[in-house]
Motif scaffolding. Structure first.
Motif, PDB file in Angstrom:
ATOM      1  N   GLN A 284       0.454  -1.346   0.351  1.00 23.20           N
ATOM      2  CA  GLN A 284       0.004   0.073   0.705  1.00 23.20           C
ATOM      3  C   GLN A 284       0.726   1.625   0.357  1.00 23.20           C
ATOM      4  N   ARG A 285       2.118   1.315   0.522  1.00 24.54           N
ATOM      5  CA  ARG A 285       2.797   2.297   0.471  1.00 24.54           C
ATOM      6  C   ARG A 285       3.691   2.594  -0.946  1.00 24.54           C
ATOM      7  N   VAL A 286       3.798   1.839  -2.176  1.00 25.56           N
ATOM      8  CA  VAL A 286       3.666   1.819  -3.169  1.00 25.56           C
ATOM      9  C   VAL A 286       2.785   2.321  -4.216  1.00 25.56           C
ATOM     10  N   ALA A 287       1.476   1.744  -3.401  1.00 21.69           N
ATOM     11  CA  ALA A 287       0.716   2.888  -4.547  1.00 21.69           C
ATOM     12  C   ALA A 287       0.662   3.992  -3.854  1.00 21.69           C
ATOM     13  N   ILE A 288       0.706   3.959  -2.530  1.00 23.20           N
ATOM     14  CA  ILE A 288       0.701   5.614  -2.497  1.00 23.20           C
ATOM     15  C   ILE A 288       2.003   6.564  -2.936  1.00 23.20           C
ATOM     16  N   ALA A 289       2.664   5.983  -3.299  1.00 17.99           N
ATOM     17  CA  ALA A 289       4.471   6.297  -3.751  1.00 17.99           C
ATOM     18  C   ALA A 289       3.614   6.724  -5.014  1.00 17.99           C
ATOM     19  N   ARG A 290       3.319   5.507  -5.978  1.00 13.60           N
ATOM     20  CA  ARG A 290       2.621   5.888  -7.012  1.00 13.60           C
ATOM     21  C   ARG A 290       1.208   6.621  -6.949  1.00 13.60           C
ATOM     22  N   ALA A 291       0.414   7.272  -6.545  1.00 23.40           N
ATOM     23  CA  ALA A 291      -0.788   8.283  -6.297  1.00 23.40           C
ATOM     24  C   ALA A 291       0.728   9.600  -6.522  1.00 23.40           C
ATOM     25  N   LEU A 292       1.353   9.608  -5.488  1.00 19.92           N
ATOM     26  CA  LEU A 292       2.056  10.861  -5.259  1.00 19.92           C
ATOM     27  C   LEU A 292       2.956  11.420  -6.613  1.00 19.92           C
ATOM     28  N   ALA A 293       3.747  10.408  -6.703  1.00 18.84           N
ATOM     29  CA  ALA A 293       4.559  11.190  -7.829  1.00 18.84           C
ATOM     30  C   ALA A 293       4.624  11.767  -9.007  1.00 18.84           C
ATOM     31  N   GLY A 294       3.152  12.349  -9.208  1.00 20.00           N
ATOM     32  CA  GLY A 294       2.394  13.421  -9.722  1.00 20.00           C
ATOM     33  C   GLY A 294       2.654  14.489  -9.669  1.00 20.00           C
ATOM     34  N   SER A 295       2.927  14.616  -8.188  1.00 15.20           N
ATOM     35  CA  SER A 295       2.664  15.515  -7.054  1.00 15.20           C
ATOM     36  C   SER A 295       1.323  16.284  -7.282  1.00 15.20           C
ATOM     37  N   PRO A 296       0.358  15.603  -7.168  1.00 17.56           N
ATOM     38  CA  PRO A 296      -1.723  15.553  -7.641  1.00 17.56           C
ATOM     39  C   PRO A 296      -1.438  16.610  -5.974  1.00 17.56           C
ATOM     40  N   ALA A 297      -2.754  17.210  -6.012  1.00 18.29           N
ATOM     41  CA  ALA A 297      -3.587  18.297  -5.823  1.00 18.29           C
ATOM     42  C   ALA A 297      -4.716  17.734  -4.476  1.00 18.29           C
ATOM     43  N   PHE A 298      -4.374  16.286  -5.011  1.00 14.44           N
ATOM     44  CA  PHE A 298      -5.275  15.155  -3.871  1.00 14.44           C
ATOM     45  C   PHE A 298      -5.168  13.906  -4.652  1.00 14.44           C
ATOM     46  N   LEU A 299      -5.835  13.063  -3.402  1.00  8.75           N
ATOM     47  CA  LEU A 299      -5.482  12.520  -3.398  1.00  8.75           C
ATOM     48  C   LEU A 299      -6.332  11.601  -2.912  1.00  8.75           C
ATOM     49  N   LEU A 300      -7.096  10.543  -3.434  1.00  8.59           N
ATOM     50  CA  LEU A 300      -8.977  10.391  -2.918  1.00  8.59           C
ATOM     51  C   LEU A 300      -8.508   8.503  -3.091  1.00  8.59           C
ATOM     52  N   ALA A 301      -8.741   8.143  -1.523  1.00 11.24           N
ATOM     53  CA  ALA A 301      -8.239   6.670  -1.598  1.00 11.24           C
ATOM     54  C   ALA A 301      -9.541   5.872  -0.522  1.00 11.24           C
TER      55      ALA A 301
END
Ligand code: ADP
Ligand code: ADP
Length: 229
Positions: free
Chosen positions: A148-165
Motif C-alpha cells: 500500500q505504501r508503494v501504491a501511495i508513492a505511485r499516487a504521489l509521484a505526479g504531485s497531485p493536489a488531491f489524493l483519493l483513497a
C-alpha cells in the motif's frame, strides 16, 4: 478545491435503476483531510470515483479546481485527472510483473515528464514512503502494508493536489493500517488534500472533517472539534 452541487447519479442494470447519489453536495477545500463514512451501498465509492473523474454523473455540477467538469471533453478530463488526482485503492492495484520503480512510473508515463524527471520523482516518492531501498523488488516480495505504501508513492509521484483513497487500510492488519494512516497524515500535513473512504471510526476521527453518507446523500458533516469532544 473540489465542489459538488446537487450531483445525482443512477445506474441502470437490466432496466433496474439504482440511485447511487441523490443531490449530493460537498465542498472540499485545499488542505482538508476528509473521511467519508456510511453504510455499505450508500454511495461512498461512487462519490470518490466521480470526484476523481473516473466516472461521470447524471445531474448537478462538479467543479474541480474551478473547472466545470461536465464542460470538458474526454481528453481534457483525462488530462485534468492525471494532473490533479492520485488514487489509492483497498486492493493496492499494483502490477505484479513490474518492480516497484516501474509500478510508480505507470501514471507518470501519461504525463509530460522526461525520463530523468520521472526517475527523480519515482525515487523521491519511494523515499517518502520508506521503500527507496527496494526499488528493484516486486510487489509479491512485500507485505500488504508495504504494497500500500508503494501504491501511495505511485499516487504521489505526479504531485497531485488531491489524493483519493478508497478504504486504503481495508486489507491491512491494525498495525500496518496505523502505519499507512500515519503516512497519509504526513502527506496531508505537507499540503496534499485527502479524501478517504473508511469504515474505521477511529481513523475517521483523525480526519479534519467526517462526511457521513446515507442513501446517496450527505447526512451529516462532523468537524474536528466536535469529533474529538
Ligand atoms: P459504497 O461505496 O457506499 O458501498 P457504492 O457507491 O459502491 O456504495 O454504491 C452505491 C449504490 O450504487 C449501491 O446500491 C450499488 O449497488 C450501486 N452501484 C455501484 N456501482 C454500480 C454499477 N456499476 N452498476 C450498478 N449499480 C452500481
Ligand atoms: P484508466 O483507464 O482508468 O485511466 P488504467 O486502467 O489505465 O486507468 O489504470 C490501471 C491502473 O493504473 C489503475 O488501476 C491505477 O491503479 C493506475 N493508475 C492509472 N492512472 C493513474 C493515476 N493517474 N494515478 C494513479 N494511478 C493510476
Amino acid at each position: 478545491m473540489l465542489k459538488m452541487h446537487n450531483v445525482s447519479k443512477a445506474y441502470i442494470t437490466d432496466s433496474v435503476k439504482t440511485q447511487a447519489l441523490q443531490s449530493f453536495s460537498l465542498e472540499v477545500k485545499a488542505g482538508d483531510f476528509i473521511a467519508v463514512t456510511g453504510p455499505s451501498g450508500s454511495g461512498k465509492t461512487t462519490f470518490l470515483n466521480i470526484s476523481g473523474l473516473l466516472e461521470g454523473f447524471c445531474e448537478g455540477q462538479y467543479l474541480l479546481d474551478g473547472q466545470d467538469v461536465s464542460k470538458l471533453n474526454d481528453k481534457d478530463r483525462s488530462r485534468l485527472r492525471n494532473e490533479k488526482i492520485g488514487f489509492v485503492f483497498q486492493s493496492f492495484n499494483l502490477i505484479p510483473e513490474l518492480n516497484l520503480f516501474d509500478n510508480v512510473d505507470v501514471p507518470l508515463r501519461y504525463r509530460g515528464f522526461n525520463k530523468a524527471q520521472r526517475k527523480q520523482r519515482i525515487e523521491e516518492a519511494l523515499n517518502k514512503v520508506g521503500l527507496a531501498g527496494r526499488m528493484n523488488h516486486y510487489p509479491t516480495q512485500l507485505s500488504g502494508g508495504q504494497q500500500q505504501r508503494v501504491a501511495i508513492a505511485r499516487a504521489l509521484a505526479g504531485s497531485p493536489a488531491f489524493l483519493l483513497a478508497d478504504e486504503p487500510t481495508g486489507n491491512l492488519d491494525s498495525q500496518m493500517a496505523d502505519g499507512v494512516m500515519a503516512l497519509l497524515k504526513e502527506i496531508n500535513a505537507s499540503g496534499t488534500t485527502i479524501v478517504m473512504v473508511t469504515h474505521d471510526q477511529e481513523q475517521a476521527l483523525q480526519a479534519s472533517r467526517i462526511i457521513h453518507v446515507r442513501d446517496g446523500q450527505v447526512e451529516e458533516v462532523i468537524h474536528e472539534q466536535k469529533a474529538i469532544a
